[in-house]
Design a protein around this motif. Structure first.
Motif, PDB file in Angstrom:
ATOM      1  N   GLU A  42       0.839  -1.214   0.000  1.00  0.00           N
ATOM      2  CA  GLU A  42       0.000   0.000   0.000  1.00  0.00           C
ATOM      3  C   GLU A  42       0.867   1.254   0.000  1.00  0.00           C
ATOM      4  OE1 GLU A  42      -3.891  -1.669   2.442  1.00  0.00           O
ATOM      5  OE2 GLU A  42      -2.588  -0.178   3.355  1.00  0.00           O
ATOM      6  N   ALA A  43       1.899   1.210   0.864  1.00  0.00           N
ATOM      7  CA  ALA A  43       2.783   2.380   0.954  1.00  0.00           C
ATOM      8  C   ALA A  43       3.456   2.650  -0.377  1.00  0.00           C
ATOM      9  CB  ALA A  43       3.834   2.142   2.049  1.00  0.00           C
ATOM     10  N   ALA A  44       3.910   1.564  -1.037  1.00  0.00           N
ATOM     11  CA  ALA A  44       4.581   1.743  -2.325  1.00  0.00           C
ATOM     12  C   ALA A  44       3.631   2.343  -3.352  1.00  0.00           C
ATOM     13  CB  ALA A  44       5.119   0.398  -2.809  1.00  0.00           C
ATOM     14  N   LEU A  45       2.376   1.865  -3.337  1.00  0.00           N
ATOM     15  CA  LEU A  45       1.405   2.387  -4.305  1.00  0.00           C
ATOM     16  C   LEU A  45       1.097   3.857  -4.040  1.00  0.00           C
ATOM     17  CD1 LEU A  45      -1.003  -0.677  -4.545  1.00  0.00           C
ATOM     18  CD2 LEU A  45       0.554   0.174  -6.293  1.00  0.00           C
ATOM     19  N   ILE A  46       0.885   4.179  -2.747  1.00  0.00           N
ATOM     20  CA  ILE A  46       0.573   5.574  -2.404  1.00  0.00           C
ATOM     21  C   ILE A  46       1.731   6.481  -2.775  1.00  0.00           C
ATOM     22  CG2 ILE A  46       0.139   7.155  -0.491  1.00  0.00           C
ATOM     23  CD1 ILE A  46      -1.353   4.911   0.900  1.00  0.00           C
TER      24      ILE A  46
ATOM     25  N   ASP B   3       1.461  16.202  -0.040  1.00  0.00           N
ATOM     26  CA  ASP B   3       2.483  15.155  -0.051  1.00  0.00           C
ATOM     27  C   ASP B   3       3.446  15.368   1.114  1.00  0.00           C
ATOM     28  OD1 ASP B   3       3.755  17.373  -0.818  1.00  0.00           O
ATOM     29  OD2 ASP B   3       4.575  16.595  -2.705  1.00  0.00           O
ATOM     30  N   ALA B   4       4.435  14.474   1.172  1.00  0.00           N
ATOM     31  CA  ALA B   4       5.342  14.512   2.322  1.00  0.00           C
ATOM     32  C   ALA B   4       6.119  15.826   2.379  1.00  0.00           C
ATOM     33  CB  ALA B   4       6.306  13.333   2.246  1.00  0.00           C
ATOM     34  N   ALA B   5       6.469  16.357   1.206  1.00  0.00           N
ATOM     35  CA  ALA B   5       7.260  17.590   1.194  1.00  0.00           C
ATOM     36  C   ALA B   5       6.464  18.755   1.769  1.00  0.00           C
ATOM     37  CB  ALA B   5       7.703  17.894  -0.227  1.00  0.00           C
ATOM     38  N   SER B   6       5.181  18.854   1.400  1.00  0.00           N
ATOM     39  CA  SER B   6       4.380  19.964   1.930  1.00  0.00           C
ATOM     40  C   SER B   6       4.124  19.788   3.430  1.00  0.00           C
ATOM     41  CB  SER B   6       3.066  20.092   1.161  1.00  0.00           C
ATOM     42  OG  SER B   6       2.418  18.859   1.105  1.00  0.00           O
ATOM     43  N   LEU B   7       4.011  18.519   3.882  1.00  0.00           N
ATOM     44  CA  LEU B   7       3.855  18.293   5.324  1.00  0.00           C
ATOM     45  C   LEU B   7       5.124  18.721   6.055  1.00  0.00           C
ATOM     46  CD1 LEU B   7       2.316  17.130   7.754  1.00  0.00           C
ATOM     47  CD2 LEU B   7       3.280  14.906   7.229  1.00  0.00           C
ATOM     48  N   GLN B  30      -0.765   9.159   7.996  1.00  0.00           N
ATOM     49  CA  GLN B  30      -2.045   9.819   7.739  1.00  0.00           C
ATOM     50  C   GLN B  30      -2.803   9.098   6.623  1.00  0.00           C
ATOM     51  OE1 GLN B  30      -0.818  13.827   6.856  1.00  0.00           O
ATOM     52  NE2 GLN B  30      -1.254  14.523   8.940  1.00  0.00           N
ATOM     53  N   ASN B  31      -2.086   8.721   5.585  1.00  0.00           N
ATOM     54  CA  ASN B  31      -2.744   8.113   4.436  1.00  0.00           C
ATOM     55  C   ASN B  31      -3.184   6.679   4.685  1.00  0.00           C
ATOM     56  OD1 ASN B  31      -2.690   9.750   1.687  1.00  0.00           O
ATOM     57  ND2 ASN B  31      -1.018  10.413   3.013  1.00  0.00           N
ATOM     58  N   LEU B  32      -2.387   5.966   5.464  1.00  0.00           N
ATOM     59  CA  LEU B  32      -2.738   4.567   5.755  1.00  0.00           C
ATOM     60  C   LEU B  32      -3.629   4.446   6.980  1.00  0.00           C
ATOM     61  CD1 LEU B  32       0.732   2.791   5.234  1.00  0.00           C
ATOM     62  CD2 LEU B  32      -1.232   2.708   3.718  1.00  0.00           C
ATOM     63  N   HIS B  33      -3.887   5.570   7.657  1.00  0.00           N
ATOM     64  CA  HIS B  33      -4.655   5.577   8.916  1.00  0.00           C
ATOM     65  C   HIS B  33      -4.039   4.607   9.917  1.00  0.00           C
ATOM     66  CE1 HIS B  33      -7.604   8.162   7.160  1.00  0.00           C
ATOM     67  NE2 HIS B  33      -7.874   7.302   6.200  1.00  0.00           N
ATOM     68  N   ARG B  34      -2.749   4.742  10.075  1.00  0.00           N
ATOM     69  CA  ARG B  34      -2.053   3.875  11.030  1.00  0.00           C
ATOM     70  C   ARG B  34      -1.453   4.738  12.141  1.00  0.00           C
ATOM     71  NH1 ARG B  34      -0.154  -1.132   8.596  1.00  0.00           N
ATOM     72  NH2 ARG B  34       1.146  -1.442  10.408  1.00  0.00           N
ATOM     73  N   PRO B  35      -1.475   4.231  13.391  1.00  0.00           N
ATOM     74  CA  PRO B  35      -0.798   4.962  14.470  1.00  0.00           C
ATOM     75  C   PRO B  35       0.712   4.955  14.245  1.00  0.00           C
ATOM     76  CG  PRO B  35      -2.055   3.085  15.310  1.00  0.00           C
ATOM     77  CD  PRO B  35      -2.052   2.962  13.831  1.00  0.00           C
ATOM     78  N   LEU B  36       1.377   5.916  14.835  1.00  0.00           N
ATOM     79  CA  LEU B  36       2.834   5.981  14.705  1.00  0.00           C
ATOM     80  C   LEU B  36       3.445   5.879  16.095  1.00  0.00           C
ATOM     81  CD1 LEU B  36       5.441   6.558  13.080  1.00  0.00           C
ATOM     82  CD2 LEU B  36       5.001   8.989  13.411  1.00  0.00           C
TER      83      LEU B  36
END
Lengths: 418, 311
Positions: A42-46, B3-7, B30-36
């Motif tokens: 998923e990460a690679a696709l995103i 994207d990551a650069a703007s963040l 944020q995109n995967l809705h996963r905790p960090l």
């Protein structure tokens, strides 16, 4: 060695290589399950969909992006975090990875000519079936391998009976037993991690002491009436929330005395490592002694190379004799305020004492009088037979003897300690 | 966030200077809705990361500080018993005039009203799930909480939902961005680790630390900042009980700046006077003698015969 593959495929093709990469990570000890694999895809696709087209073919840019994202998914601990760049580069950027030789495991310490001659004499003596009996006051010091159940003369080791060089990229279950029986000089970082886990387990067992003569109630908890009534003030005097009494648990007061005299030269480092593991798992105090006693607890609370140097400096008494009784007296004087019936005193020594034999009984009697429980860890195969130990044992001043020369011994000792 | 650069730029505007890798991971979380899960020594900027993220994304920050003995009533939700009792008393009083219907009224009160959301006190975890817009939920120092609480968190971290027995399952309207921090004082469970993305935050390198200090203290003289940060970087290589973090560096340089220094003081005594900002234990003070400080200030590594004095 990394298989043939493009240095770093463009974004959409990365996912097709992920299966192989996940397997490669698993080979290097990272915990990659299906969930991690899906997340990495998923990460690679995103990331691929959000790449700047002008940078999509820039290998360095791609590498940094994917590496950061997959690292966050695949790594679960600081150790894996530090391991990542090397593993990533080996797989995806093999052309950048310079050839290197890494030795995992420990090589056997080089032996000097006198050692070889001594071994030769020993072998000749064994061949002739004339083993030399150990001196009465100096116990026979067995090696870590003496007690290894699977270790016999048919062991496929070298001519001296020791196992061959341990190591390799990965160790399977089959090598676990040998690993546990290995001597300290051949320990790897994994062994040290295992030791730490073991110390935690033993510490957890030691914590099971419940104060105030409480015993587990099969019917349930006991109501804390005072706390319940006090809490009922918040609800207008109606005791809505019951509060239950919690058992108070007291940590045992653990004192570890490590003999660092010449006769213990081979084992002192092992014992100090074990002591360090316990200091980090429990509020333990550690003392070293040869002809005098010194506390090294603050040094063991930190783990760094320079601290190890300081410990080595403190334990630089190798070569002198051992005065166990005097050292125990010194310890009793230093630790007197903390000694009570919950105190556990672990003495790591072979029992060879330069003091008068009867002194040890008297010194240990002082500890027993305070309620301390004395456990004697010895590296020898049997209980030490020195006069001092024999007299103390007869006078029942030592609660138990436990053999400790390898990690395996400590595993077995864990069942006995409480 | 695009994207990551703007963040990363947004974080920089929120005065948090980060490397590209961390910005990518945050953006991915944020995109995967996963905790960090962020691990690292004390003072490297783990908590500040969550604060800056909230500011950068214009999200409310909801913070749960963990400690030993933290329970559900403090972390997730609690029934407002006082209000429930008041409601019962009020119902009893209003029904006193109508004695015939008292029993029925009380029963209907208990069943229908007492365990409604009106009587639920939302604590940080529930507040994050009920937030009208995506919030940043900071679960700080999770290693200080008990293992039982860690297990309770699994449902929230995996599905962004919480089960209240009397009400049912409450699902997040907008999944919060969860940041967990740990100092590594206790080993966290594999279950928790595998539900989170992971980042190990280390002490910053020289360039990034100078950038951080310059961002936070724009008035401080550049020469002072550069030399002081170099000193701190050397100090971190010493065998200290408490290695100074970024917060300590910031405090120290702020102190030097407020004392009017435009460059790093040549006099070791002046450094010693302000060292209380960097060193936090008696042993560390004892270890750093005046001579050793002088060596650190001059950038010398070793002491003794191996040291060359301009030869």
């Amino acid at each position: 060695m990394a298989p043939d593959r493009p240095p770093l495929p463009p974004a959409p093709d990365v996912t097709t290589h992920l299966v192989g990469f996940a397997g490669f990570l698993r080979e290097h000890g990272l915990k990659i399950g299906p969930a991690e694999q899906v997340a990495m895809t998923e990460a690679a696709l995103i990331l691929g969909n959000n790449l700047d087209p002008s940078l999509a073919r820039n290998a360095a840019h791609l590498s940094a992006k994917y590496s950061a994202a997959w690292r966050a998914i695949a790594c679960h601990s600081p150790r894996e975090w530090r391991q990542w760049p090397d593993v990533f580069n080996r797989y995806w950027l093999p052309h950048k990875t310079r050839g290197s030789v890494r030795v995992s495991g420990q090589t056997r310490p080089a032996r000097s000519l006198p050692d070889v001659v001594a071994d030769l004499h020993k072998n000749l003596a064994e061949t002739a079936h004339h083993p030399q009996p150990p001196a009465r006051s100096q116990p026979h010091i067995g090696t870590a391998l003496d007690a290894a159940p699977g270790h016999d003369q048919t062991d496929p080791g070298d001519e001296s009976g020791r196992p061959r060089h341990q190591g390799g990229a990965s160790r399977g279950e089959a090598s676990t037993d040998a690993l546990h029986d290995r001597e300290l000089s051949q320990w790897s970082p994994e062994d040290l991690q295992h030791l730490t886990r073991l110390a935690d387990q033993i510490a957890a067992r030691l914590r099971r002491h419940v104060l105030r003569r409480w015993h587990p109630q099969p019917q349930g908890s006991i109501l804390d009436l005072r706390h319940t009534l006090r809490a009922s003030i918040a609800t207008g005097g109606v005791p809505v929330i019951p509060h239950w009494r919690k058992r108070r648990r007291d940590l045992p007061r653990l004192f570890i005395l490590v003999d660092v005299s010449r006769s213990m030269e081979n084992y002192a480092q092992l014992f100090l490592r074990i002591a360090r593991a316990f200091v980090q798992a429990l509020p333990a105090r550690v003392f070293v002694f040869h002809t005098r006693l010194t506390e090294i607890t603050p040094l063991l609370q930190r783990d760094s190379a320079s601290v190890q140097e300081k410990i080595n400096a403190v334990t630089a008494g190798f070569g002198g004799g051992t005065r166990i009784a005097s050292s125990v007296d010194d310890f009793a004087r230093l630790a007197r305020p903390q000694l009570n019936r919950s105190s556990q005193i672990w003495i790591f020594s072979d029992g060879f004492d330069a003091d008068a034999p009867e002194n040890l009984s008297l010194s240990l009697a002082g500890l027993k009088h305070r309620g301390g429980r004395v456990t004697w860890f010895h590296p020898t195969v049997g209980v030490p037979q020195s006069d001092a130990i024999t007299q103390a044992n007869c006078a029942q001043k030592i609660d138990r003897f436990i053999r400790l020369a390898t990690l395996k011994d400590l595993t077995q000792a864990a069942k006995l300690l409480d | 966030m695009g994207d990551a650069a703007s963040l990363r730029q947004a974080l920089h505007r929120a005065l948090y200077v980060t490397e590209e890798g961390l910005a990518t991971v945050l953006w991915l979380a944020q995109n995967l809705h996963r905790p960090l899960l962020v691990e690292g020594d004390a003072g490297v900027g783990k908590t500040a990361l969550a604060t800056a993220l909230a500011e950068a994304t214009h999200s409310p920050l909801i913070r749960l500080q963990c400690f030993e003995g933290l329970d559900l009533a403090q972390a997730a939700y609690e029934w407002n018993y006082s209000r429930q009792i008041l409601a019962i008393r009020r119902a009893e009083t209003s029904n006193a005039s109508n004695a015939a219907n008292t029993t029925n009224a009380a029963a209907s009160m208990a069943d229908a009203d007492l365990f409604s959301p009106e009587y639920l006190l939302a604590r940080p975890l529930l507040r994050a799930l009920q937030s009208d817009r995506p919030a940043v939920l900071l679960i700080d120092e999770i290693d200080r909480a008990d293992e039982a609480f860690e297990a309770y968190l699994l449902e929230i971290l995996a599905d962004y939902q919480m089960t209240v027995p009397e009400l049912g399952t409450i699902t997040a309207r907008h999944p919060p961005q969860v940041i967990l921090t740990s100092n590594g004082t206790r080993e966290l469970s594999d279950a928790l680790r595998r539900r989170c993305l992971y980042h190990y935050l280390d002490y910053p390198d020289l360039g990034r630390e100078i950038a951080i200090i310059k961002t936070r203290l724009p008035d401080a003289a550049t020469q002072l900042v550069e030399q002081a940060v170099q000193f701190v970087q050397r100090l971190r290589r010493e065998d200290l009980d408490k290695t100074p973090g970024i917060a300590e560096t910031l405090d120290w340089i702020r102190a030097l700046h407020n004392l009017g220094h435009r460059h790093f003081p040549d006099d070791v005594a002046k450094i010693t006077d302000t060292l209380c900002c960097l060193l936090k234990t008696r042993e560390d003070f004892f270890q750093l003698s005046t001579e050793r400080l002088q060596h650190l200030a001059e950038g010398r590594k070793t002491v003794g015969v191996a040291e060359k004095h301009g030869t």
